[in-house]
Scaffold this motif. Sequence first.
Motif, PDB file in Angstrom:
ATOM      1  N   THR A  24       0.908  -1.226   0.066  1.00 11.80           N
ATOM      2  CA  THR A  24       0.081  -0.085   0.036  1.00 11.80           C
ATOM      3  C   THR A  24       0.692   1.426  -0.042  1.00 11.80           C
ATOM      4  O   THR A  24       0.303   2.295  -0.316  1.00 11.80           O
ATOM      5  CB  THR A  24      -0.919   0.172   1.112  1.00 11.80           C
ATOM      6  N   LEU A  25       2.062   1.124   0.585  1.00  9.52           N
ATOM      7  CA  LEU A  25       2.834   2.421   0.713  1.00  9.52           C
ATOM      8  C   LEU A  25       4.077   2.505  -0.638  1.00  9.52           C
ATOM      9  O   LEU A  25       4.660   3.463  -0.384  1.00  9.52           O
ATOM     10  CB  LEU A  25       3.350   2.563   1.782  1.00  9.52           C
ATOM     11  N   PHE A  26       3.847   1.432  -1.692  1.00 10.73           N
ATOM     12  CA  PHE A  26       4.951   1.532  -2.649  1.00 10.73           C
ATOM     13  C   PHE A  26       4.839   2.936  -3.367  1.00 10.73           C
ATOM     14  O   PHE A  26       5.906   3.239  -3.993  1.00 10.73           O
ATOM     15  CB  PHE A  26       4.695   0.225  -3.501  1.00 10.73           C
ATOM     16  N   ILE A  27       3.651   3.657  -3.359  1.00  8.54           N
ATOM     17  CA  ILE A  27       3.491   4.770  -4.313  1.00  8.54           C
ATOM     18  C   ILE A  27       4.742   6.145  -3.703  1.00  8.54           C
ATOM     19  O   ILE A  27       4.732   6.849  -4.558  1.00  8.54           O
ATOM     20  CB  ILE A  27       2.108   5.294  -4.187  1.00  8.54           C
ATOM     21  N   PHE A  28       5.157   5.673  -2.359  1.00  8.25           N
ATOM     22  CA  PHE A  28       6.029   6.857  -2.105  1.00  8.25           C
ATOM     23  C   PHE A  28       7.373   6.515  -2.272  1.00  8.25           C
ATOM     24  O   PHE A  28       8.494   6.759  -1.738  1.00  8.25           O
ATOM     25  CB  PHE A  28       5.745   6.962  -0.435  1.00  8.25           C
ATOM     26  N   GLY A  29       7.637   6.478  -3.645  1.00 11.25           N
ATOM     27  CA  GLY A  29       8.930   6.391  -4.354  1.00 11.25           C
ATOM     28  C   GLY A  29       9.509   5.250  -4.144  1.00 11.25           C
ATOM     29  O   GLY A  29      10.658   4.917  -4.417  1.00 11.25           O
ATOM     30  N   GLY A  30       8.789   3.925  -3.659  1.00  8.93           N
ATOM     31  CA  GLY A  30       9.448   2.801  -3.847  1.00  8.93           C
ATOM     32  C   GLY A  30      10.270   2.579  -2.400  1.00  8.93           C
ATOM     33  O   GLY A  30      10.789   1.397  -2.235  1.00  8.93           O
ATOM     34  N   PHE A  31      10.348   3.508  -1.420  1.00  6.81           N
ATOM     35  CA  PHE A  31      10.619   3.333  -0.038  1.00  6.81           C
ATOM     36  C   PHE A  31      10.011   2.252   0.841  1.00  6.81           C
ATOM     37  O   PHE A  31      10.896   2.017   1.737  1.00  6.81           O
ATOM     38  CB  PHE A  31      10.866   4.635   0.499  1.00  6.81           C
ATOM     39  N   ALA A  32       9.134   1.985   0.519  1.00  9.32           N
ATOM     40  CA  ALA A  32       8.437   0.856   1.260  1.00  9.32           C
ATOM     41  C   ALA A  32       9.142  -0.765   0.954  1.00  9.32           C
ATOM     42  O   ALA A  32       8.425  -1.532   1.492  1.00  9.32           O
ATOM     43  CB  ALA A  32       6.928   0.852   0.943  1.00  9.32           C
ATOM     44  N   ILE A  33       9.993  -0.550   0.198  1.00 12.05           N
ATOM     45  CA  ILE A  33      10.829  -2.043   0.037  1.00 12.05           C
ATOM     46  C   ILE A  33      11.376  -2.514   1.380  1.00 12.05           C
ATOM     47  O   ILE A  33      11.398  -3.762   1.546  1.00 12.05           O
ATOM     48  CB  ILE A  33      11.737  -1.633  -1.126  1.00 12.05           C
ATOM     49  N   VAL A  34      11.499  -1.618   2.356  1.00 11.05           N
ATOM     50  CA  VAL A  34      11.997  -2.029   3.468  1.00 11.05           C
ATOM     51  C   VAL A  34      11.000  -2.777   4.338  1.00 11.05           C
ATOM     52  O   VAL A  34      11.104  -3.931   4.647  1.00 11.05           O
ATOM     53  CB  VAL A  34      12.141  -0.643   4.585  1.00 11.05           C
ATOM     54  N   PHE A  35       9.511  -2.757   4.334  1.00 14.10           N
ATOM     55  CA  PHE A  35       8.492  -3.370   4.754  1.00 14.10           C
ATOM     56  C   PHE A  35       8.482  -4.882   4.052  1.00 14.10           C
ATOM     57  O   PHE A  35       8.428  -6.010   4.770  1.00 14.10           O
ATOM     58  CB  PHE A  35       7.104  -2.839   4.698  1.00 14.10           C
ATOM     59  N   SER A  36       8.786  -4.867   2.705  1.00 17.17           N
ATOM     60  CA  SER A  36       8.862  -5.955   1.840  1.00 17.17           C
ATOM     61  C   SER A  36      10.045  -7.077   2.363  1.00 17.17           C
ATOM     62  O   SER A  36       9.737  -8.116   2.554  1.00 17.17           O
ATOM     63  CB  SER A  36       9.056  -5.720   0.440  1.00 17.17           C
ATOM     64  N   LEU A  37      11.066  -6.363   2.465  1.00 24.64           N
ATOM     65  CA  LEU A  37      12.375  -7.186   2.861  1.00 24.64           C
ATOM     66  C   LEU A  37      12.113  -7.666   4.508  1.00 24.64           C
ATOM     67  O   LEU A  37      12.652  -8.594   4.551  1.00 24.64           O
ATOM     68  CB  LEU A  37      13.718  -6.305   2.542  1.00 24.64           C
ATOM     69  N   LEU A  38      11.673  -6.595   5.400  1.00 29.97           N
ATOM     70  CA  LEU A  38      11.470  -6.967   6.773  1.00 29.97           C
ATOM     71  C   LEU A  38      10.547  -8.175   6.685  1.00 29.97           C
ATOM     72  O   LEU A  38      10.667  -9.119   7.516  1.00 29.97           O
ATOM     73  CB  LEU A  38      10.941  -5.950   7.439  1.00 29.97           C
ATOM     74  N   SER A  39       9.375  -8.139   5.990  1.00 25.06           N
ATOM     75  CA  SER A  39       8.491  -9.117   5.999  1.00 25.06           C
ATOM     76  C   SER A  39       9.012 -10.626   5.599  1.00 25.06           C
ATOM     77  O   SER A  39       8.933 -11.434   5.943  1.00 25.06           O
ATOM     78  CB  SER A  39       7.332  -8.796   5.062  1.00 25.06           C
ATOM     79  N   LEU A  40       9.773 -10.652   4.400  1.00 17.61           N
ATOM     80  CA  LEU A  40      10.462 -11.796   3.898  1.00 17.61           C
ATOM     81  C   LEU A  40      11.335 -12.535   5.003  1.00 17.61           C
ATOM     82  O   LEU A  40      11.689 -13.762   5.064  1.00 17.61           O
ATOM     83  CB  LEU A  40      11.030 -11.555   2.582  1.00 17.61           C
ATOM     84  N   PHE A  41      12.332 -11.474   5.731  1.00 12.44           N
ATOM     85  CA  PHE A  41      13.188 -11.785   6.647  1.00 12.44           C
ATOM     86  C   PHE A  41      12.469 -12.545   7.850  1.00 12.44           C
ATOM     87  O   PHE A  41      12.772 -13.704   8.302  1.00 12.44           O
ATOM     88  CB  PHE A  41      14.028 -10.671   7.022  1.00 12.44           C
ATOM     89  N   MET A  42      11.378 -11.888   8.511  1.00 10.09           N
ATOM     90  CA  MET A  42      10.415 -12.265   9.469  1.00 10.09           C
ATOM     91  C   MET A  42      10.019 -13.791   8.996  1.00 10.09           C
ATOM     92  O   MET A  42       9.834 -14.707   9.897  1.00 10.09           O
ATOM     93  CB  MET A  42       9.489 -11.453   9.804  1.00 10.09           C
TER      94      MET A  42
END
Length: 113
Positions: A24-42
């Motif tokens: 949902t937050l990808f529209i802010f320049g793609g900086f929500a990639i942190v949440f994707s990577l965090l989710s995959l790591f968890m």
Amino acid sequence: MQNQTDNNIPGASAVYWSAVLSCTLFIFGGFAIVFSLLSLFMARNAKKSLLLPYEQYTNSSTLTKGKIIAYIGLVLNVAILGVTIWTLTTIGWDAWSDEFVRRWNEGLENNRR
């Protein structure tokens, strides 16, 4: 033997909601990639710590959905981050910010009418 309600994968809901945030937050320049990577790591760490077979947990589908959504969020964020970097390198920060401010002011003027 454990009760059926005790068979929850720890952190599965955190994986799911972090993945949803990345989509949902990808529209802010793609900086929500942190949440994707965090989710995959968890999700990887949660799966490593399981004592029972994966299918015997009551919320295993939540973890699976979270991983799928995290991969979708990763793709969306990488695409938008690429577009953002390309835009900033081709037209520059000054031209981009001037255009943004101009459109912002136009929107404010249109809302006053």
